[in-house]
Write an enzyme that holds these catalytic residues in place. Sequence first.
Site, PDB file in Angstrom:
ATOM      1  N   ARG A 306       0.810  -1.219   0.000  1.00  0.00           N
ATOM      2  CA  ARG A 306       0.000   0.000   0.000  1.00  0.00           C
ATOM      3  C   ARG A 306       0.842   1.267   0.000  1.00  0.00           C
ATOM      4  O   ARG A 306       0.569   2.214  -0.728  1.00  0.00           O
ATOM      5  CB  ARG A 306      -0.883  -0.015   1.257  1.00  0.00           C
ATOM      6  N   CYS A 373     -25.889  -4.039  -8.303  1.00  0.00           N
ATOM      7  CA  CYS A 373     -27.089  -4.349  -7.516  1.00  0.00           C
ATOM      8  C   CYS A 373     -26.732  -4.833  -6.119  1.00  0.00           C
ATOM      9  O   CYS A 373     -26.911  -6.008  -5.783  1.00  0.00           O
ATOM     10  CB  CYS A 373     -27.923  -5.386  -8.254  1.00  0.00           C
ATOM     11  N   GLU A 374     -26.186  -3.951  -5.316  1.00  0.00           N
ATOM     12  CA  GLU A 374     -25.856  -4.224  -3.910  1.00  0.00           C
ATOM     13  C   GLU A 374     -25.935  -2.887  -3.183  1.00  0.00           C
ATOM     14  O   GLU A 374     -25.443  -1.881  -3.691  1.00  0.00           O
ATOM     15  CB  GLU A 374     -24.407  -4.723  -3.747  1.00  0.00           C
ATOM     16  N   TYR A 401      -4.782  -1.976  -3.932  1.00  0.00           N
ATOM     17  CA  TYR A 401      -6.023  -2.704  -3.623  1.00  0.00           C
ATOM     18  C   TYR A 401      -7.209  -2.080  -4.360  1.00  0.00           C
ATOM     19  O   TYR A 401      -8.321  -2.022  -3.846  1.00  0.00           O
ATOM     20  CB  TYR A 401      -6.247  -2.770  -2.093  1.00  0.00           C
TER      21      TYR A 401
HETATM   22  C1  LIG Z   1      -0.606  -7.830   2.095  1.00  0.00           C
HETATM   23  C2  LIG Z   1       0.744  -8.197   2.559  1.00  0.00           C
HETATM   24  C3  LIG Z   1       1.777  -7.254   2.543  1.00  0.00           C
HETATM   25  C4  LIG Z   1       1.568  -5.821   2.121  1.00  0.00           C
HETATM   26  O1  LIG Z   1       0.767  -5.124   3.010  1.00  0.00           O
HETATM   27  P1  LIG Z   1       0.602  -3.535   2.822  1.00  0.00           P
HETATM   28  O2  LIG Z   1      -0.300  -3.144   3.927  1.00  0.00           O
HETATM   29  O3  LIG Z   1       0.003  -3.325   1.495  1.00  0.00           O
HETATM   30  O4  LIG Z   1       1.941  -2.938   2.942  1.00  0.00           O
HETATM   31  C5  LIG Z   1       3.034  -7.653   2.946  1.00  0.00           C
HETATM   32  N1  LIG Z   1       3.275  -8.929   3.347  1.00  0.00           N
HETATM   33  C6  LIG Z   1       2.296  -9.848   3.388  1.00  0.00           C
HETATM   34  C7  LIG Z   1       2.621 -11.223   3.827  1.00  0.00           C
HETATM   35  C8  LIG Z   1       1.003  -9.532   3.005  1.00  0.00           C
HETATM   36  O5  LIG Z   1       0.054 -10.444   3.050  1.00  0.00           O
END
Ligand SMILES: *Cc1c(COP(=O)(O)O)cnc(C)c1O
Length: 443
Positions: A306, A373-374, A401
Amino acid sequence: MTSFKPASRLIDGALHINSTALIDALPHLTYQDDVLHIDGVSAQELRAQYGTPLYVYSQNALLDNYHAYVSAFSALKDVQVCYAVKANSNLAVLSALAKAGSGFDIVSVGELARVIKAGGDATKTVYSGVGKTAQDIKTALDAGIGCFNVEAVSELDLINDVAAALNKKARIALRINPDVDAKTHPYISTGMKDNKFGIAHDEAIAAYQHASTLAHLEIVGIDCHIGSQLTEVQPFVDALNKLIELIDTLANLGITLKHVDLGGGLGVRYIDENPASVREFADALLPKLQDLQARYGLGLHLEPGRNIAANAGVLLTSVDVLKPTAHKNFAIVDASMSELLRPALYESVMAIVPAKLDNNAPTKAWDVVGSVCESSDFLGKERLLSVAVGDLLAVTGAGAYGFSMASNYNSRQRPAEVMTANGTHRQIRARETLEDLWRGESV
Ligand SMILES: *Cc1c(COP(=O)(O)O)cnc(C)c1O
């Protein structure tokens, strides 16, 4: 921290976002002559060329966000940033990061295939995930995977068996569930006892001892990932402290490691969140990491997703229908939960700003919704906006995401994706066609 300026306030229960203040806080987004630009490219021009809904990512932002990690941790040797592919897995995104030197964190062989297709290095890739099958493990070993982040004791035996059949040694780290409270939304909290992820802290030593008896495993690391959209550094420090206890115990037992992996999870500013910066995150962890490096020679892996991708992207959407009612006003746009699931899935509050600013236009409270439709199909509720049919809106923070969670629900065609870089733009995924909707199906 002192420079933080809130961009929103509630007025009679409706969310008013000061678009100018918000955009000022997001690098690579600007209003030029009151028109939203991404990396200097006009959102209106992008709509004219590619249509909406449209995902737009700034390559400059992606790379800057990646380099922020590299420079914040430069006091340490052997740092591998492994971008979490699930945040945004477009090949162009992966390719840009791979060229910059990034490794990858994957959770499926599909993601591994994307990394390889994009020119990423499998040896700099770590494979996380709770449900790896023998076939998944074989595929990853054949590709030369850097490390398996093992999430169950039985997975150790399975990896050992598969590696034995291939006459290989598999590098492994154990993903520890450190039982710390990430203080984030429960659906994106992963490091507490109740979560399905990782091996319990109390069971970790026995699991390592078991791993050390398996001839086709090479123990290389220890790992955790405690959740997502964390705004504070303390949970990361708590988790690292839990890992250090284990690292010390393991050293006494003669089990030595090469790296510690702190996962991803550092949050971003969507509207008025005030997350720790990458620099603050690094500063909080570096003394302990430097000590580990001095004592045991440990390198560092990080798995940000993220934090690298979210604010590199926007989702552009056009207003199709306005439906004011006695109780509520609905602005129906051409994006929906099918293209952007976060609001429906996590009740995420994401900023929605106009592509063309008009500070004098009268505003009303609108629920900005899709046409799926939700009732959970909304992008934002009770937003003070001035909207007319045909207007272009931008959902910011949509680079992570966003598309990666998009679906064809309601037989909607997934949107096109565009990459901007220094004033230029190129399509990196075509909008799906109707034929794409039934590809692989038969009557
Ligand atoms: C989703 C995930 C990340 C990344 O998470 P962010 O919040 O997007 O930084 C890193 N490691 C694992 C194992 C994950 O499942």
